[in-house]
Motif scaffolding. Sequence first.
Motif, short mmCIF file in Angstrom:
data_model
loop_
_atom_site.label_atom_id
_atom_site.label_comp_id
_atom_site.label_asym_id
_atom_site.label_seq_id
_atom_site.Cartn_x
_atom_site.Cartn_y
_atom_site.Cartn_z
N UNK A 1 0.83 -1.20 0.00
CA UNK A 1 0.00 0.00 0.00
C UNK A 1 0.87 1.26 0.00
N UNK A 2 2.09 1.18 0.53
CA UNK A 2 2.99 2.34 0.47
C UNK A 2 3.62 2.45 -0.92
N UNK A 3 4.07 1.32 -1.46
CA UNK A 3 4.77 1.35 -2.75
C UNK A 3 3.86 1.78 -3.89
N UNK A 4 2.56 1.47 -3.76
CA UNK A 4 1.64 1.76 -4.85
C UNK A 4 1.55 3.27 -5.12
N UNK A 5 1.73 4.07 -4.07
CA UNK A 5 1.55 5.52 -4.25
C UNK A 5 2.87 6.25 -4.47
N UNK A 6 4.00 5.52 -4.59
CA UNK A 6 5.26 6.19 -4.90
C UNK A 6 5.29 6.47 -6.41
N UNK A 7 5.37 7.72 -6.84
CA UNK A 7 5.35 8.00 -8.28
C UNK A 7 6.60 7.44 -8.95
N UNK A 8 6.45 6.66 -10.03
CA UNK A 8 7.62 6.08 -10.70
C UNK A 8 8.53 7.16 -11.28
N UNK A 9 7.98 8.38 -11.45
CA UNK A 9 8.79 9.45 -12.06
C UNK A 9 9.97 9.83 -11.15
N UNK A 10 9.88 9.59 -9.85
CA UNK A 10 10.99 9.95 -8.95
C UNK A 10 12.26 9.18 -9.32
N UNK A 11 12.09 7.85 -9.47
CA UNK A 11 13.25 7.03 -9.82
C UNK A 11 13.75 7.40 -11.21
N UNK A 12 12.81 7.65 -12.13
CA UNK A 12 13.21 8.05 -13.47
C UNK A 12 13.99 9.35 -13.45
N UNK A 13 13.53 10.29 -12.63
CA UNK A 13 14.25 11.57 -12.52
C UNK A 13 15.66 11.34 -12.03
N UNK A 14 15.80 10.46 -11.02
CA UNK A 14 17.12 10.16 -10.48
C UNK A 14 18.02 9.57 -11.56
N UNK A 15 17.44 8.62 -12.34
CA UNK A 15 18.23 7.99 -13.41
C UNK A 15 18.66 9.04 -14.45
N UNK A 16 17.73 9.95 -14.80
CA UNK A 16 18.05 10.93 -15.84
C UNK A 16 19.09 11.92 -15.36
N UNK A 17 19.18 12.05 -14.03
CA UNK A 17 20.21 12.95 -13.49
C UNK A 17 21.53 12.22 -13.31
#
Lengths: 417, 312
Positions: free
Chosen positions: A306-322
Amino acid sequence: MADLTAAAPLTTADGRPLKEALARAQRRAKTRAFLLVAPLLLFVIVSFVIPIAQMLHRSVYHDGFSANAPAVSAWFAANPPGTPPDEAAFAALAEDFRAMKAAKTAGEAGTRVNYTLPESRSLFTKTARDADRLAPPYRDAFLAVDPKWADPEVWQAMRSSSSAYTSDFYLSATDFRHTADGGIERVEPRQRIYVYLYIKTFVLSGVITLLCLILAFPVAHLLATLPMAKANLLMILVLLPFWTSLLVRTTSWMVLLQGQGVVNETLLSLGLITDSGRLRLINNQTGTIIVMTHVLLPFMILPLYSVMRVIPPSYVRAARSLGASSWTAFRRVYLPLTLPGIGAGALLVFILAVGYYITPALVGGADGQLFSNMIQFHMSKSNWSLAAALSAMLLAGVLLLYWLYDRLIGIDNLKLG
Amino acid sequence: MALPVHASPLERIWHYAYLVICALIFVFLVAPILVVIPLSFNAEPYFTFTDKMLSLDPAGYSLRWYDSLLTFGMLAPDAPRDGAWYADMWRNAAWVKAAKNSIIVGFWATLLATVLGTLAALGLSRPDMPWRRAIMAILISPMIVPIIIIATGMFFFYSNPCSILGFECGRLTSTYTGIVLAHTILGIPFVIITVTATLVGFDQSLNRAAASLGASPRRTFFRITLPLILPGVISGALFAFVTSFDEVVAVLFLAGADQQTIPRQMWNGIREQISPAILAVATILVVISIGLLTTVELLRRRSERLRGMTPR
């Protein structure tokens, strides 16, 4: 306008001051909300809280000796600790023994003394049989029945039994005992079982919690990242064990893990083990750990999910793109975001594991037993006060964790499926 | 979860390894439950797959363990199977009696827990509820406190429930009432949790709208609130029923010979000598739990649709 409001306080349509009317309405709403909860609260207090409180009371109260041997109890009260028993003490004891023989309660009194000094119950029943032949001088009469009556340890044990309220059961439950001179000392290292088992219970629960976390994390992550329809389908695989009877799950594991069971037979047919080298997977600590991990795993997966479901996947993507590597993005961005779920799941699993009884009793064998099983053991031996003291210790640990859960996660956030 | 096109070979390997790991964990979760189903049809009194079973030979399978569930405890199990045989089975077979007891106890415990729990959840969800946190903590605690402590406490209390008032008045141990009360306590946290979860998404202005249109509080509850929270109430009730249906420790402490339930009967079977008959019971229980799980999932989706949350 400003003058007007200052001069006359606001009122309702029927002329009462607004403030007062509001307070009254709020009070009424509060009472109404409370009245909805009241029946259940009363029910829970009467048939849950009071029974447990009453049971815990037994851990500090036992009147088996003081009620049945009032005369010698009075002598103990009148004389300071360490006073050697004089003729008056033996006379009082003889009086009590005659009464106990008539009422057949010597066993009860002996049982109480037995808790403080093992093997003294037989002394009481034996003396009670000869109670009618006790005559002055009482000291010699008692010594004639059994020379143990001269032992200061017996008198010390009787002294600590002579008041109904006692801390003796907590002393036993923490592996301490009285010495003859009124002090306390730890029991022989071989007999120090309770503290060891208490620590072992918490350590095993920690191991089980850790295993649950390791197994739950990938599954919860998969469920949280899959499209909803697929995730719901896989979720059924998590919820099925959750809804299946605990006894059924334990039975299945017994079937799988026993010496002639499915796991060993499979390994044997694959040639991984020899017939004499069958793995001992059940009726020991390994069995307890495997089965409890399986039983408690859904309790870890559900809060994590229930916690993981609401973590936006864009956060990890942003980290990767940086420029973060996938490991760094996971460690520095994703993992910290899942911490509330990890905390909730781990605490819940740990709390449930600490108090587990059924599974260790069925698959734990000799070394896979937990603290709850020790409480049951003493209940079955009618050592009710000691069982109560052990219960109090276990309850204290569990309530501390429960308080921590409420502070960190909040009970409102407890979810089931 | 799809792999991006630009993934490096290492990432590809890790991705598939991760899927395999997840699959293994799912096997760990479900296989132990499913493995008992074929084993319960074993023609031999063993707990492994015999060669005949593995080669799918019909002779390797039988219903003998299901049959033994019906006959065990009967006065005349070998009599011809006519009306008298069925009457004997219905009255005397140990597992049939246990099933009847489980259903009776489960029904009353569920009813009590659901009614009291739903009322309390309604109160707890009101914004004006005083001492909300403390009361919630008390009501949820039966789920947290180790069952052995609950059972010992009840064992002493129920053997003389009036002792707290200073007099004697019968006992509740070895009665249905005692077990129903104990199971009610154990089911209450589940009802509270599911119903309050449903009420979180509940729009309080609906109640106010009903009131402003002239509905009495009772009418508002039965016509507006209850239909909307019903999915939560029913899944809470199912949780309470399953809790009671699976409970063994309180029954061990409180029940007499007449109140043996299915879990209690299983407990005896497992502790004394485990026979494949236990696996037959286990299979029946697994089928029941699959049914319950399906019901709860359907209810949950309906509830989310009713409350206008994300459609699935």
